[in-house]
Design a protein around this motif. Structure first.
Motif, short mmCIF file in Angstrom:
data_model
loop_
_atom_site.label_atom_id
_atom_site.label_comp_id
_atom_site.label_asym_id
_atom_site.label_seq_id
_atom_site.Cartn_x
_atom_site.Cartn_y
_atom_site.Cartn_z
N LEU A 28 0.83 -1.21 0.00
CA LEU A 28 0.00 0.00 0.00
C LEU A 28 0.86 1.26 0.00
O LEU A 28 0.56 2.22 -0.72
N LEU A 29 1.93 1.27 0.80
CA LEU A 29 2.83 2.43 0.83
C LEU A 29 3.52 2.64 -0.51
O LEU A 29 3.74 3.79 -0.93
N ASN A 30 3.86 1.56 -1.20
CA ASN A 30 4.54 1.65 -2.49
C ASN A 30 3.67 2.31 -3.56
O ASN A 30 4.17 2.80 -4.56
N LYS A 31 2.35 2.31 -3.35
CA LYS A 31 1.44 2.92 -4.32
C LYS A 31 1.34 4.44 -4.16
O LYS A 31 0.81 5.11 -5.02
N LYS A 32 1.84 4.96 -3.05
CA LYS A 32 1.76 6.39 -2.78
C LYS A 32 3.03 7.11 -3.19
O LYS A 32 4.11 6.54 -3.14
N LYS A 33 2.89 8.37 -3.57
CA LYS A 33 4.05 9.16 -4.00
C LYS A 33 4.94 9.53 -2.81
O LYS A 33 6.15 9.38 -2.87
N ASN A 34 4.37 10.02 -1.75
CA ASN A 34 5.11 10.42 -0.55
C ASN A 34 4.46 9.77 0.67
O ASN A 34 3.79 10.45 1.44
N PRO A 35 4.65 8.48 0.87
CA PRO A 35 3.90 7.80 1.93
C PRO A 35 4.37 8.15 3.34
O PRO A 35 5.55 8.40 3.57
N ALA A 36 3.42 8.21 4.24
CA ALA A 36 3.71 8.39 5.67
C ALA A 36 3.13 7.18 6.38
O ALA A 36 2.01 6.75 6.09
N SER A 95 10.35 6.70 4.07
CA SER A 95 11.20 7.77 4.60
C SER A 95 10.49 8.58 5.68
O SER A 95 11.12 9.31 6.42
N ASN A 96 9.17 8.44 5.78
CA ASN A 96 8.40 9.18 6.78
C ASN A 96 7.59 8.19 7.60
O ASN A 96 6.46 7.85 7.24
N LYS A 97 8.18 7.67 8.66
CA LYS A 97 7.45 6.73 9.51
C LYS A 97 7.64 7.09 10.97
O LYS A 97 8.69 7.61 11.36
N THR A 98 6.59 6.83 11.76
CA THR A 98 6.58 7.21 13.16
C THR A 98 6.11 6.01 13.99
O THR A 98 5.14 5.34 13.63
#
Length: 79
Positions: A26-34, A52-55
């Motif tokens: 699912l994250l791979n389908k997004k341009k700038n995934p969080a 690159s943006n994970k919390t």
């Protein structure tokens, strides 16, 4: 998620799709995934995710600095 294909002689071939695989797809389908994971505890799933943006949120993390360094070497997104 488990997908099973029945073959002759009643043998089943099962392909397992793990939660981490679904999240990463699912994250791979997004341009700038969080990615936000609540209840990280040991980081078993969190550290495998490449974003690159994970919390991570947890009232009591149970992974050590050594574990985190090991995961940084395996996945540079864990910096």
């Amino acid at each position: 998620m488990q997908i099973c294909i029945t073959k002759e002689h009643s043998q089943e071939i099962c392909n397992f799709m793990f939660r981490t695989d679904v999240i990463q797809a699912l994250l791979n389908k997004k341009k700038n995934p969080a990615y936000l994971e609540i209840g990280v505890q040991t980081g078993k799933n969190f550290f495998k995710i490449a974003s690159s943006n994970k919390t991570a949120v947890d009232p009591k993390f149970t992974f050590s600095v050594k574990d985190r360094l090991r995961w940084i070497l395996k996945n540079p997104f864990n910096l």
